[in-house]
Scaffold this motif. Structure first.
Motif, PDB file in Angstrom:
ATOM      1  N   LYS A 132     -13.361  46.440  19.273  1.00  0.00           N
ATOM      2  CA  LYS A 132     -14.008  45.125  19.314  1.00  0.00           C
ATOM      3  C   LYS A 132     -14.583  44.710  17.969  1.00  0.00           C
ATOM      4  N   THR A 133     -15.233  45.646  17.257  1.00  0.00           N
ATOM      5  CA  THR A 133     -16.073  45.234  16.125  1.00  0.00           C
ATOM      6  C   THR A 133     -15.449  45.484  14.754  1.00  0.00           C
ATOM      7  N   HIS A 134     -14.358  46.263  14.677  1.00  0.00           N
ATOM      8  CA  HIS A 134     -13.806  46.595  13.361  1.00  0.00           C
ATOM      9  C   HIS A 134     -13.412  45.342  12.594  1.00  0.00           C
ATOM     10  N   ARG A 135     -12.702  44.450  13.268  1.00  0.00           N
ATOM     11  CA  ARG A 135     -12.427  43.113  12.715  1.00  0.00           C
ATOM     12  C   ARG A 135     -12.146  42.200  13.892  1.00  0.00           C
ATOM     13  N   PRO A 136     -13.178  41.569  14.418  1.00  0.00           N
ATOM     14  CA  PRO A 136     -13.043  40.842  15.688  1.00  0.00           C
ATOM     15  C   PRO A 136     -12.180  39.592  15.632  1.00  0.00           C
ATOM     16  N   ALA A 170      -7.701  42.891  18.099  1.00  0.00           N
ATOM     17  CA  ALA A 170      -9.056  43.253  18.526  1.00  0.00           C
ATOM     18  C   ALA A 170      -9.123  43.189  20.051  1.00  0.00           C
ATOM     19  N   SER A 174      -7.530  53.170  19.536  1.00  0.00           N
ATOM     20  CA  SER A 174      -7.994  51.785  19.435  1.00  0.00           C
ATOM     21  C   SER A 174      -6.831  50.810  19.396  1.00  0.00           C
ATOM     22  N   ARG A 205      -6.706  48.416  17.577  1.00  0.00           N
ATOM     23  CA  ARG A 205      -6.583  47.956  16.189  1.00  0.00           C
ATOM     24  C   ARG A 205      -5.416  48.597  15.442  1.00  0.00           C
TER      25      ARG A 205
END
Length: 430
Positions: free
Chosen positions: A259-263, A268, A382, A384
């Protein structure tokens, strides 16, 4: 039956001129050796670094205008280039130079009983149109991938990145000319609004392929209006499902990263599904972790109650939330009864992009990989990671969610077609 309005004649003329020049350039680019293409990619990378100041200055104009026009933080993040991001674009071109050349690769072949030698080889598409939104790095990736795969490209970036794209394309064209290559291997369709984009989509016979990359509205428009063949890069309503047999510490790390690595990007995670058997233990920790990272949660009643135990006030899910590609620090959360319910949820709300399960149960993992219909299916990893670079084949032109020709991250081979070469010594068919 609906009838399509023909594109504006002036826009058609502009696209015809661009496509004609691109077609001529594509013939020259298709004959380049790998050494020549790789030297051009290195020159383009050097030029980007040399012109980084001017590119960042042009980008600052776009960002300032976008902020005034109310672009979301997610879109502003996609739009923004600093010198580090320009350097990353240059490095992506160098990475492409290190990859094998797909053109000429023999896909399959054999010698027939009559002595005919047949082989299927990769060849360039020709002229590729790229229609995309506020992602100026796509301008670099598309130009580089087009060149390495022997194609010419016509780039139609979003108006929000107009100044940046002009600066980047001018730099790349100068680099090509300095290498003695046709500048028109990289073309920018600048201005003209939707009419210009529509003219590109309908330039059948002049343009061989169109690839849209952006939000659902853009992709739907290109797919429905185009008469040129399209590879659809779909939106990413990606899920993380935490199974009853999940390692919960691992699940927490995967969820937070997804979710937060690169939303603001399509891989994501947008929805978190949690098995009811572990919801009481997992969700308070997950809610605290996500909220601590600035994520707003949109949760069903059960998930809201567990979030409240951690002091997190989640918003109630409303109609449409479970189908939202948030592209921001926001996430839908739901508690499901079992694996069957999670699979049913993904079937209803997924977009065929990337779906992840966290579980130590091999049978559950096998069901997930077998039954989830998506371009990429993750087990204990993930979302991602759905990315051409992460998969090891360099920059990508997009992530296809369709099932014909290309699916998943599209690299160099997906920008080629094939042809059959048949060699004989006088054979005739009886």
């Amino acid at each position: 039956m609906t009838t399509q309005t023909p594109p504006d004649r002036q826009a058609e003329a502009v696209v015809a001129d661009l496509a004609t020049a691109a077609r001529e350039a594509s013939r020259a680019v298709a004959l380049l050796t790998r050494v020549e293409k790789d030297a051009a990619l290195e020159a383009m990378a050097d030029a980007l670094l040399d012109d980084a100041g001017a590119i960042v200055a042009a980008n600052a104009e776009d960002v300032a205008r976008g902020r005034e026009e109310g672009l979301t933080e997610g879109l502003l993040d996609r739009l923004t280039l600093d010198e580090a991001r320009v350097a990353a674009c240059a490095e992506a071109l160098r990475d492409l130079a290190r990859l094998p050349d797909p053109v000429g690769e023999v896909v399959r072949g054999s010698t027939l009983a009559n002595g005919l030698q047949i082989r299927q080889v990769r060849v360039p598409m020709g002229v590729v149109g790229m229609i995309y939104e506020a992602r100026p790095n796509v301008t670099v990736d598309a130009a580089g991938l087009g060149l390495k795969s022997g194609n010419a490209v016509i780039l139609r970036g979003g108006s929000s990145a107009a100044a940046t794209n002009r600066a980047i394309v001018a730099t790349l064209r100068r680099a090509l000319a300095a290498q003695g290559l046709p500048e028109d291997a990289v073309n920018l369709l600048d201005g003209g609004g939707h009419e210009a984009a529509k003219a590109l989509m309908t330039a059948r016979g002049l343009v061989d392929l169109v690839i849209p990359r952006g939000g659902a509205g853009l992709i739907r428009s290109v797919v429905t209006e185009s008469t040129v063949p399209v590879i659809e890069t779909g939106v990413g309503v990606c899920h993380v499902y935490v199974d009853a047999a999940a390692d919960l510490a691992e699940a927490l790390a995967i969820t937070a990263n997804a979710k937060t690595h690169r939303p603001s990007v399509c891989n994501a995670a947008e929805t978190l599904l949690v098995h009811r058997a572990v919801a009481a233990e997992f969700l308070p920790k997950a809610a605290a972790e996500l909220a601590g990272a600035g994520v707003t949660l949109h949760a069903d009643d059960a998930a809201r109650a567990y979030a409240a135990q951690a002091g997190v006030a989640a918003e109630a899910l409303v109609e449409g939330d479970l189908d939202r590609e948030w592209l921001a620090l926001e996430m839908s959360v739901a508690v499901v009864d079992d694996l069957d319910a999670a699979l049913a949820h993904v079937r209803e709300h997924g977009t065929g992009h990337t779906e992840a399960i966290v579980t130590e149960d091999r049978a559950a993992a096998r069901r997930w990989t077998s039954e989830v219909d998506a371009a990429a299916v993750m087990v204990n990893a993930s979302t991602r990671f759905t990315d051409g670079g992460e998969f090891g084949f360099g920059a990508e032109i997009g992530i296809s969610t369709q099932k014909l020709h290309a699916r998943g991250p599209m690299g160099l081979p997906e920008l080629t077609s094939t042809k059959w070469i048949v060699e004989g010594d006088g054979q005739i068919r009886a």
